[in-house]
Design a protein around this motif. Structure first.
Motif, mmCIF file in Angstrom:
data_model
loop_
_atom_site.group_PDB
_atom_site.id
_atom_site.type_symbol
_atom_site.label_atom_id
_atom_site.label_comp_id
_atom_site.label_asym_id
_atom_site.label_seq_id
_atom_site.Cartn_x
_atom_site.Cartn_y
_atom_site.Cartn_z
ATOM 1 N N GLY A 124 0.818 -1.208 0.000
ATOM 2 C CA GLY A 124 0.000 0.000 0.000
ATOM 3 C C GLY A 124 0.851 1.258 0.000
ATOM 4 N N GLU A 125 1.925 1.230 0.772
ATOM 5 C CA GLU A 125 2.831 2.382 0.814
ATOM 6 C C GLU A 125 3.559 2.559 -0.509
ATOM 7 N N VAL A 126 3.929 1.461 -1.128
ATOM 8 C CA VAL A 126 4.583 1.534 -2.444
ATOM 9 C C VAL A 126 3.636 2.178 -3.453
ATOM 10 N N LEU A 127 2.360 1.781 -3.414
ATOM 11 C CA LEU A 127 1.380 2.373 -4.331
ATOM 12 C C LEU A 127 1.232 3.870 -4.088
ATOM 13 N N LYS A 128 1.239 4.297 -2.833
ATOM 14 C CA LYS A 128 1.167 5.732 -2.526
ATOM 15 C C LYS A 128 2.349 6.469 -3.138
ATOM 16 N N ILE A 129 3.534 5.893 -2.993
ATOM 17 C CA ILE A 129 4.733 6.521 -3.552
ATOM 18 C C ILE A 129 4.627 6.594 -5.074
ATOM 19 N N LEU A 130 4.193 5.504 -5.697
ATOM 20 C CA LEU A 130 4.093 5.476 -7.156
ATOM 21 C C LEU A 130 3.069 6.486 -7.679
ATOM 22 N N LYS A 131 1.989 6.706 -6.924
ATOM 23 C CA LYS A 131 0.983 7.691 -7.332
ATOM 24 C C LYS A 131 1.572 9.097 -7.359
ATOM 25 N N HIS A 132 2.550 9.354 -6.507
ATOM 26 C CA HIS A 132 3.146 10.685 -6.424
ATOM 27 C C HIS A 132 4.288 10.891 -7.410
ATOM 28 N N LEU A 133 4.677 9.865 -8.135
ATOM 29 C CA LEU A 133 5.806 10.007 -9.054
ATOM 30 C C LEU A 133 5.549 11.009 -10.173
ATOM 31 N N ASP A 134 4.288 11.154 -10.573
ATOM 32 C CA ASP A 134 4.003 12.109 -11.644
ATOM 33 C C ASP A 134 3.986 13.550 -11.147
ATOM 34 N N ASN A 135 4.002 13.744 -9.832
ATOM 35 C CA ASN A 135 4.009 15.085 -9.256
ATOM 36 C C ASN A 135 5.211 15.202 -8.314
ATOM 37 N N PRO A 136 6.299 15.794 -8.788
ATOM 38 C CA PRO A 136 7.519 15.859 -7.978
ATOM 39 C C PRO A 136 7.337 16.574 -6.640
ATOM 40 N N ASP A 137 6.466 17.585 -6.594
ATOM 41 C CA ASP A 137 6.254 18.313 -5.335
ATOM 42 C C ASP A 137 5.607 17.412 -4.285
ATOM 43 N N LYS A 138 4.588 16.654 -4.701
ATOM 44 C CA LYS A 138 3.939 15.724 -3.771
ATOM 45 C C LYS A 138 4.919 14.637 -3.328
#
Length: 156
Positions: A124-138
């Protein structure tokens, strides 16, 4: 016969050795994935107070032999690609290894959930990180938050 094989290889024995090394590495990773699943299964059974059964251990050996049979098809693909393509990456073995390892990873996560381990939250944490990859600020804010938590735990 050996002369024909050497002509197919085209005198590039280095490429063959590299490919064989990668294939053996893939097969070893598949075996390690099964053994990790066995390990977490044993830990889960102990934590939940279940009796360890010998048929579960035999199932591990059976699973390895079943995966080997599937991995042979990856090897067949690699042999065909080695003859046809100029580069030496064992795509078949890599893809089949990823498939076997993902099946075992799913089983490991299920065992960790039954064991009520915090490590079960990793996907679940990996998925959260991957979701933020398209937004460098997040992503940066997420990494900063993780660093703060890590520093807080180090201080305690």
């Amino acid at each position: 016969m050996l002369k024909n094989i050497y002509e197919i290889i085209g005198g590039n024995s280095d490429g063959l050795y590299i490919e064989l090394s990668l294939i053996v590495g893939c097969w070893m990773l598949m075996i390690f994935a099964v053994l990790i699943d066995l390990w977490t299964g044993i830990e889960r059974a102990k934590k939940c107070g279940e009796r360890l059964k010998s048929n579960k251990f035999r199932r591990t050996l059976s699973k390895i032999s079943e995966y080997w049979r599937v991995m042979l098809f990856g090897l067949f693909i690699d042999i065909i690609l080695f003859v046809i393509l100029p580069y030496h990456v064992p795509f078949g073995s890599i893809i089949f290894t990823l498939a076997c390892c993902s099946i075992e990873a799913k089983s490991v996560i299920e065992n960790l959930k039954l064991k009520k381990s915090a490590a079960a939250n990793v996907p679940g944490e990996v998925l959260k990180i991957l979701k933020h990859l398209d937004n460098p600020d997040k992503l940066k804010s997420y990494i900063d938050m993780l660093n703060q938590l890590n520093n807080k735990q180090d201080d305690e």
